[in-house]
Design an enzyme around this catalytic site. Structure first.
Site: not given
Length: 930
Positions: A333, A655, A659
């Site tokens: 990310d 997160d 996901d």
């Protein structure tokens, strides 16, 4: 207050108001701190009693549940029958000491893993003392008001009273695979547990929506508490590697027993006595079996994950340690992982004008300016409304802790609060004039948030919405100008402004509003699907973490590709990727993807473009591109599969609740400890306690170091066992006296494993560890060069020990006990010197630093002292059939060991030179003609 347990079968039947009364709760203000402490004293902490593990006495007895121990105990019984009571006592003693050491080491390993699991603290959002706050779930009490959102693991049994599109995965409790839609309406008394839709149960998972509920049961009194085995499990220290080594040990045991049988038969055929040949066979079995190998591997892994935790990476699943060393791709990310996650609004586009904002951080110090001049807010209606939207459509708050402002919630929303304060807008005053009536919370699949508000005491209502530019702009029909009038929306100009912001590395959010009436009692998705008035854009900076920039460089040197996956605009993502150093893979720019046009950058791909790709084309693009922008969570799963189809070992960060599938699919699923949902943490193999990319790189480095040290231990221990077995087998085949007795070999194996081998675990990582390519997961632990080295050391140990055994008796008049003592000292001293060789498998030990592992040096000193005791203390002489030897004999013993050290060092030097020699012709890439 009524005791909750007395109503345990009725909560679903009661009206919400009655539940509030029975629990003596306050849904608006929540419990006070004093009341929470009183109820904690009454009900205890919100914890389910953990399942009892294997009792200590049973774990100790299991240390004897090994084939080797059976052999030793059998040998001890036979030696008693032969009248060798001292030998039998020593064998029994060694078995007992080995069991104690194994028990202590295993207990330490389990405690280390359990301590790590306790570091992952589950939190819940509660309302106490009139404000929402995050607290450890263990501190919840009956009567607490809990706020739920997508991704939360429900911390206690709740009676829901405010529900907004809530769906809960209750498969862990009911077995129902489809998420359950929840409501707040009372139900019939005889409603089955699985159908009690106004209750939320501890341990289940929110998959969509949000709600508020009152805690009515905690800890063992919850539904899952009654079946605690569902959510508690004993520590498992097994991994694929430890299982393979255990299987290898069992196979080796059978082979060695076969050799022992052959040794026994050869001796009898040569006319030796049954008792003597039995002792020879037992000695060979004892010497050749690497009994400490499985335990040593487990201890190494346990100590390794403890070291990882100190570097802010908590391993939830032990096999992940092995996989880390093989990682070839890290998909990370952007926000908070590669960047600081300390947002500051720097630019605002509203009413057709661009404004810049001064100041940084969460302190409201700075100005909003246009053309370099501070603005007068009353002259800029669109700007004011844009800031109001950011302040009201917001679930976060800033609180002062220890003299500084910290965010409780999302840093992006904190930046919106701060910029509104710089303009003189007060959140409390606005919230009072525009009380929130309802909300559509942010969901990653929708990429927006919307709130419904009242307007003073009037009957009118207004909706504010914020979200991604692409998702919001298409739902706007007009725009607000600086005079508060609605005008035609120039979408092209808005997109151009957003792209200019994004090109500077700013994260861009769009804001809109629409009027509403009393009929809008609840806010639904169709209310914000069209007819909105565009208010403006806010661009905020989230600078790269300096440590992430350095970590990316180290990953590249280690042959690991780093790919950024983000929901942000592609220009924002590219700007940050450029600063971090991800975009300098210029050799890949010439390979255009199937959808490319001349101006397209092949290193950056959007989620929209991914949707247009077939699985085959996706594999090419996923392998080449380094930035994936505007990616939906479900697309992460496709990317992981595509990379794995290309043979990559993939580490994926996540997160959000959506996901979880990608985290499970990845070879290493990495959840964020701070911003991650409980769903993501539950699916992950590893949790970052600081949400920092540098911690991923550190974990990969530690994983490589752990595997490196495991390999060193195995390479060190196998020649020891092979050498001992070769010495005995050679003696029997040549018809010579046994150079070592079973008790002496037991001493060698036990003492060297504890005082020498164990300290390889503490060997520091070599400097070039992160400059090596990733390890092929299909590659065996022992490569061909290491197998050859193992054979070399085995032969050298055989020649040195057996040669000195014969030499000392023939030319120096040594007695049999003295000759055997020399053999024992040769084996131990060779092991000690070879241990120094094994500190680095490719270089001299001086390259890693002579004093870099003080534990190993202390172990060597203790080993020398132990050998002196074995050689010269009368009690040890009687127990182990040893005898004092001369100083000259010691020089010959050390000479053999030094020769082994020098030969192995020379072999490493030659191999190092050969590997560095340039090849005569280049190796063509796959798919090209040579």
């Amino acid at each position: 207050m009524l005791t909750p347990s007395k109503q345990s079968n009725r909560w679903h039947q009661l009206e919400a108001e009655e539940v509030v009364r029975l629990l003596d709760a306050d849904v608006r203000m929540g419990l006070t701190t004093a009341e929470v402490k009183r109820r904690q004293a009454q009900y205890g902490l919100n914890r389910v009693a953990a399942k009892r593990g294997t009792p200590a006495w049973k774990r100790f007895l299991l240390q004897f549940y090994q084939p080797l121990v059976y052999i030793l105990l059998g040998a001890a019984l036979v030696t008693i029958w032969l009248g060798e009571y001292v030998d039998a006592s020593v064998i029994f003693g060694v078995v007992l000491v080995n069991a104690v050491v194994g028990y202590v080491q295993e207990a330490k390993a389990e405690r280390a893993i359990e301590a790590l699991s306790r570091m992952v603290v589950t939190e819940a959002t509660v309302r106490r003392d009139g404000r929402n706050q995050r607290v450890p779930s263990a501190e919840l009490v009956p009567g607490d008001v809990v706020l739920l959102r997508s991704g939360d693991r429900i911390p206690a049994d709740l009676r829901l009273f405010h529900v907004r599109s809530l769906q809960v995965d209750e498969s862990a409790l009911t077995g129902e695979s489809v998420p359950v839609h929840k409501t707040s309406d009372p139900l019939a008394l005889d409603t089955l547990l699985a159908d009690r839709k106004n209750l939320a149960f501890a341990g289940t998972l929110v998959t969509y929506g949000h709600a508020e509920g009152l805690v009515w049961a905690t800890g063992d009194r919850t539904e899952t508490g009654r079946i605690a085995w569902l959510i508690s499990e004993a520590t498992d220290l097994s991994t694929p590697l430890t299982k393979k080594i255990a299987q290898f040990s069992k196979l080796l045991l059978k082979v060695i027993l076969g050799f022992a049988g052959v040794t026994f038969a050869i001796g009898l055929w040569q006319g030796e006595g049954v008792a003597e040949m039995f002792m020879a066979a037992v000695a060979l079995a004892v010497g050749a079996i690497p009994e400490g190998l499985p335990a040593a591997v487990t201890i190494t892994l346990a100590i390794g994950v403890t070291r990882m935790a100190k570097r802010r990476a908590i391993i939830r699943k032990l096999p992940a340690v092995e996989t880390l060393g093989s990682t070839t791709v890290i998909c990370s990310d952007k926000t908070g992982t590669l960047t600081e996650n300390q947002m500051t609004v720097q630019e605002i586009f509203a009413g057709g004008k661009l404004f810049d904002v001064s100041g940084a951080g969460y302190e409201p110090i700075g100005q909003i300016r246009h053309d370099g001049q501070p603005v007068v807010m009353r002259n800029h209606e669109a700007l004011t409304e844009c800031l109001k939207a950011g302040l009201l459509c917001n679930d976060s708050q800033l609180v002062r802790e220890e003299g500084r402002l910290v965010v409780q919630g999302d840093p992006t929303e904190a930046a919106l609060i701060v910029v509104a304060q710089k303009a003189g807008l007060a959140g409390a005053d606005l919230a009072q004039f525009h009380p929130r009536l309802d909300v559509i919370p942010f969901e990653s699949e929708h990429q927006f948030m919307a709130t419904l508000h009242g307007i003073g005491g009037l009957g009118e209502r207004i909706i504010y919405k914020k979200g991604a530019v692409e998702r919001l702009l298409d739902r706007c029909t007009d725009a607000l100008d600086n005079h508060g009038r609605t005008v035609a929306l120039d979408k092209e100009r808005v997109h151009r402004a957003a792209e200019q912001m994004a090109a500077k590395g700013l994260r861009v959010l769009a804001f809109a509003r629409r009027g509403a009436t009393r009929e809008h009692g609840r806010l639904e998705h169709h209310h914000v699907a069209a007819g909105l008035t565009f208010l403006g854009l806010q661009g905020m900076i989230d600078p790269p973490r300096p440590e992430a920039i350095a970590a990316v460089k180290r990953c590249k040197r280690a042959g690991i590709r780093v790919k950024m996956i983000t929901g942000d605009h592609v220009l924002t993502a590219k700007a940050i990727a450029q600063q971090i150093g991800l975009m300098d893979t210029t050799d890949l720019r010439d390979q255009a993807p199937p959808f490319a046009h001349p101006s397209h950058d092949p290193l950056a791909v959007t989620g929209h473009e991914l949707d247009r790709l077939s699985d085959e084309d996706l594999g090419d693009v996923a392998d080449r591109a380094v930035v994936f922008a505007r990616v939906a969570p479900e697309q992460k799963l496709r990317l992981v599969k595509a990379l794995q189809s290309r043979g990559h070992v993939v580490a994926m960060t996540g997160d959000g609740v959506n996901d979880a599938p990608a985290l499970k699919q990845a070879d290493i699923g990495i959840a964020m400890g701070i911003s991650g949902t409980d769903a993501a943490k539950g699916a992950a193999d590893m949790i970052l306690t600081d949400d920092n990319f540098a911690s991923i790189e550190a974990a990969v480095e530690e994983g490589r170091g752990i595997f490196d040290n495991l390999t060193k231990f195995i390479v060190w221990t196998l020649p020891t066992n092979g050498g001992e077995a070769s010495i005995l087998l050679s003696a029997v085949c040549l018809g010579a006296t046994l150079p070592a007795l079973p008790v002496q070999l037991l001493w060698i194996n036990m003492s060297t494993a504890i005082l020498l081998g164990l300290f390889l675990v503490f060997e520091p990582m070599e400097r070039d560890l992160m400059e090596r390519p990733p390890r092929d997961p299909g590659q065996p632990i022992l490569t061909f060069p290491l197998i050859m080295r193992t054979g070399l050391v085995t032969l050298l140990m055989l020649a040195g020990a057996f040669g000195l055994f014969l030499w000392e008796q023939e030319y120096h008049g040594a007695s049999l006990p003295q000759a055997r003592t020399i053999v024992v000292n040769v084996v131990v001293t060779v092991e000690l010197f070879y241990l120094l060789n094994c500190r680095s498998l490719t270089r001299s030990m001086f390259s890693v630093g002579l004093f870099s592992n003080p534990w190993l040096l202390a172990g060597c000193a203790a080993m020398v002292a132990s050998q002196l005791l074995l050689t010269y203390v009368p009690v040890m002489n009687r127990l182990f059939h040893t005898a004092p030897i001369s100083g000259a004999a010691w020089l010959r013993v050390v000479g053999v060991a030094l020769a082994v050290y020098l030969v192995v060092g020379f072999e490493k030097w030659i191999r190092f030179r050969l590997e560095r020699r340039p090849r005569s012709r280049a190796i063509a890439p796959k798919g090209t003609d040579t």
